[in-house]
Design a protein around this motif. Sequence first.
Motif, PDB file in Angstrom:
ATOM      1  N   VAL A  15      -6.497   9.048  -7.245  1.00 15.53           N
ATOM      2  CA  VAL A  15      -5.301   9.006  -6.415  1.00 15.53           C
ATOM      3  C   VAL A  15      -4.147   9.766  -7.079  1.00 15.53           C
ATOM      4  N   VAL A  16      -3.338  10.374  -6.243  1.00 14.24           N
ATOM      5  CA  VAL A  16      -2.097  11.007  -6.673  1.00 14.24           C
ATOM      6  C   VAL A  16      -1.105  10.740  -5.536  1.00 14.24           C
ATOM      7  N   PHE A  17       0.134  10.467  -5.899  1.00 21.06           N
ATOM      8  CA  PHE A  17       1.078  10.037  -4.868  1.00 21.06           C
ATOM      9  C   PHE A  17       2.083  11.132  -4.544  1.00 21.06           C
ATOM     10  N   GLU A  18       2.348  11.285  -3.255  1.00 23.37           N
ATOM     11  CA  GLU A  18       3.390  12.201  -2.804  1.00 23.37           C
ATOM     12  C   GLU A  18       4.536  11.357  -2.266  1.00 23.37           C
ATOM     13  N   GLU A  19       5.661  11.413  -2.960  1.00 23.00           N
ATOM     14  CA  GLU A  19       6.769  10.526  -2.625  1.00 23.00           C
ATOM     15  C   GLU A  19       7.637  11.103  -1.510  1.00 23.00           C
ATOM     16  N   HIS A  20       7.895  10.253  -0.523  1.00 22.09           N
ATOM     17  CA  HIS A  20       8.848  10.578   0.535  1.00 22.09           C
ATOM     18  C   HIS A  20       9.933   9.517   0.484  1.00 22.09           C
ATOM     19  N   ASP A  21      10.783   9.459   1.490  1.00 23.12           N
ATOM     20  CA  ASP A  21      11.944   8.565   1.396  1.00 23.12           C
ATOM     21  C   ASP A  21      11.585   7.139   0.988  1.00 23.12           C
ATOM     22  N   ASP A  22      10.802   6.478   1.853  1.00 19.41           N
ATOM     23  CA  ASP A  22      10.520   5.066   1.633  1.00 19.41           C
ATOM     24  C   ASP A  22       9.058   4.790   1.306  1.00 19.41           C
ATOM     25  N   VAL A  23       8.255   5.822   1.298  1.00 19.83           N
ATOM     26  CA  VAL A  23       6.824   5.632   1.078  1.00 19.83           C
ATOM     27  C   VAL A  23       6.318   6.651   0.069  1.00 19.83           C
ATOM     28  N   ALA A  24       5.236   6.273  -0.604  1.00 16.49           N
ATOM     29  CA  ALA A  24       4.535   7.187  -1.503  1.00 16.49           C
ATOM     30  C   ALA A  24       3.124   7.330  -0.940  1.00 16.49           C
ATOM     31  N   LEU A  25       2.852   8.491  -0.352  1.00 17.20           N
ATOM     32  CA  LEU A  25       1.568   8.674   0.326  1.00 17.20           C
ATOM     33  C   LEU A  25       0.461   8.842  -0.705  1.00 17.20           C
ATOM     34  N   PRO A  26      -0.613   8.016  -0.609  1.00 13.61           N
ATOM     35  CA  PRO A  26      -1.730   8.168  -1.539  1.00 13.61           C
ATOM     36  C   PRO A  26      -2.681   9.271  -1.078  1.00 13.61           C
ATOM     37  N   PHE A  27      -2.673  10.378  -1.803  1.00 16.01           N
ATOM     38  CA  PHE A  27      -3.637  11.443  -1.597  1.00 16.01           C
ATOM     39  C   PHE A  27      -4.612  11.406  -2.768  1.00 16.01           C
ATOM     40  N   PHE A  28      -5.664  12.207  -2.691  1.00 11.38           N
ATOM     41  CA  PHE A  28      -6.650  12.217  -3.768  1.00 11.38           C
ATOM     42  C   PHE A  28      -6.926  13.641  -4.216  1.00 11.38           C
ATOM     43  N   ARG A  29      -7.163  13.785  -5.517  1.00  9.11           N
ATOM     44  CA  ARG A  29      -7.474  15.084  -6.094  1.00  9.11           C
ATOM     45  C   ARG A  29      -8.753  14.947  -6.925  1.00  9.11           C
ATOM     46  N   PRO A  30      -9.461  16.049  -7.132  1.00 15.31           N
ATOM     47  CA  PRO A  30     -10.690  15.959  -7.927  1.00 15.31           C
ATOM     48  C   PRO A  30     -10.387  15.441  -9.335  1.00 15.31           C
ATOM     49  N   VAL A  31     -11.311  14.629  -9.841  1.00 23.98           N
ATOM     50  CA  VAL A  31     -11.230  14.183 -11.229  1.00 23.98           C
ATOM     51  C   VAL A  31     -11.605  15.356 -12.116  1.00 23.98           C
ATOM     52  N   ALA A  32     -10.794  15.626 -13.116  1.00 24.89           N
ATOM     53  CA  ALA A  32     -11.075  16.739 -14.027  1.00 24.89           C
ATOM     54  C   ALA A  32     -12.424  16.519 -14.705  1.00 24.89           C
ATOM     55  N   ALA A  33     -13.246  17.545 -14.687  1.00 22.13           N
ATOM     56  CA  ALA A  33     -14.605  17.426 -15.253  1.00 22.13           C
ATOM     57  C   ALA A  33     -14.530  17.223 -16.762  1.00 22.13           C
ATOM     58  N   PHE A  75       0.824  -1.203   0.000  1.00 22.87           N
ATOM     59  CA  PHE A  75       0.000   0.000   0.000  1.00 22.87           C
ATOM     60  C   PHE A  75       0.860   1.256   0.000  1.00 22.87           C
ATOM     61  N   TRP A  76       1.881   1.262   0.842  1.00 21.58           N
ATOM     62  CA  TRP A  76       2.689   2.479   1.011  1.00 21.58           C
ATOM     63  C   TRP A  76       3.752   2.658  -0.063  1.00 21.58           C
ATOM     64  N   THR A  77       4.059   1.604  -0.824  1.00 21.20           N
ATOM     65  CA  THR A  77       5.122   1.737  -1.826  1.00 21.20           C
ATOM     66  C   THR A  77       4.622   1.595  -3.266  1.00 21.20           C
ATOM     67  N   GLY A  78       3.371   1.142  -3.457  1.00 21.33           N
ATOM     68  CA  GLY A  78       2.845   0.972  -4.812  1.00 21.33           C
ATOM     69  C   GLY A  78       2.859   2.263  -5.613  1.00 21.33           C
ATOM     70  N   GLY A  79       2.758   3.379  -4.907  1.00 27.61           N
ATOM     71  CA  GLY A  79       2.733   4.671  -5.583  1.00 27.61           C
ATOM     72  C   GLY A  79       3.998   4.981  -6.359  1.00 27.61           C
ATOM     73  N   PHE A  80       5.125   4.362  -5.976  1.00 27.62           N
ATOM     74  CA  PHE A  80       6.355   4.587  -6.743  1.00 27.62           C
ATOM     75  C   PHE A  80       6.205   4.056  -8.164  1.00 27.62           C
ATOM     76  N   GLU A  81       5.268   3.120  -8.351  1.00 29.40           N
ATOM     77  CA  GLU A  81       4.970   2.617  -9.697  1.00 29.40           C
ATOM     78  C   GLU A  81       3.583   3.056 -10.148  1.00 29.40           C
ATOM     79  N   GLY A  82       3.038   4.061  -9.467  1.00 29.44           N
ATOM     80  CA  GLY A  82       1.767   4.634  -9.895  1.00 29.44           C
ATOM     81  C   GLY A  82       0.550   3.778  -9.601  1.00 29.44           C
ATOM     82  N   GLU A  83       0.694   2.847  -8.653  1.00 28.34           N
ATOM     83  CA  GLU A  83      -0.426   1.942  -8.368  1.00 28.34           C
ATOM     84  C   GLU A  83      -0.909   2.093  -6.931  1.00 28.34           C
ATOM     85  N   LEU A  84      -2.236   2.196  -6.795  1.00 29.76           N
ATOM     86  CA  LEU A  84      -2.853   2.133  -5.475  1.00 29.76           C
ATOM     87  C   LEU A  84      -3.100   0.664  -5.181  1.00 29.76           C
ATOM     88  N   ARG A  85      -2.254   0.084  -4.325  1.00 29.72           N
ATOM     89  CA  ARG A  85      -2.311  -1.356  -4.081  1.00 29.72           C
ATOM     90  C   ARG A  85      -3.101  -1.646  -2.812  1.00 29.72           C
TER      91      ARG A  85
END
Length: 137
Positions: free
Chosen positions: A119-137, A19-29
């Motif tokens: 989902v959009v990921f914010e990368e830190h040292d060892d984790v990519a935090l999954p945050f969310f942003r509005p879907v473009a209309a 879950f915490w590292t999938g974001g490095f490959e763009g995946e919400l796991r």
Amino acid sequence: MSIDTGRMLPEVTPESQAFWTGGFEGELRIYRCQECRGWIHPPVGACWRCRSRNVGPEAASGRARISSFTVNHHPWFPAFPPPYVIAVVELDDQPDVRLTTCIVGIDVDAVEIGMAVEVVFEEHDDVALPFFRPVAA
Ligand SMILES: [Zn+2]
């Protein structure tokens, strides 16, 4: 979440690592039961529906809707200057699977319940935090 030198970073466990590292490959796991195909979050070693232990991470769609939210105005973490939105989102894959996250990329006053987010990921040292942003209309 634990506080580490002013940053809000999660404790990574064997179950939550995907879950915490999938974001490095763009995946919400998200964990998924391989027997009944139900999604499971937070990740645990067995399915609460069918009790199978045949569970593991899979890439979810990354799309969700805001179920509830609150605007935080307190400067709890130096890396996250207020105000920001803490929300519970329901995954489009399975709405009874909910994540607690931050909503980004939108004015805090414009956030609404039911809003479609991705989902959009914010990368830190060892984790990519999954945050969310509005879907473009
Ligand atoms: Zn199951």
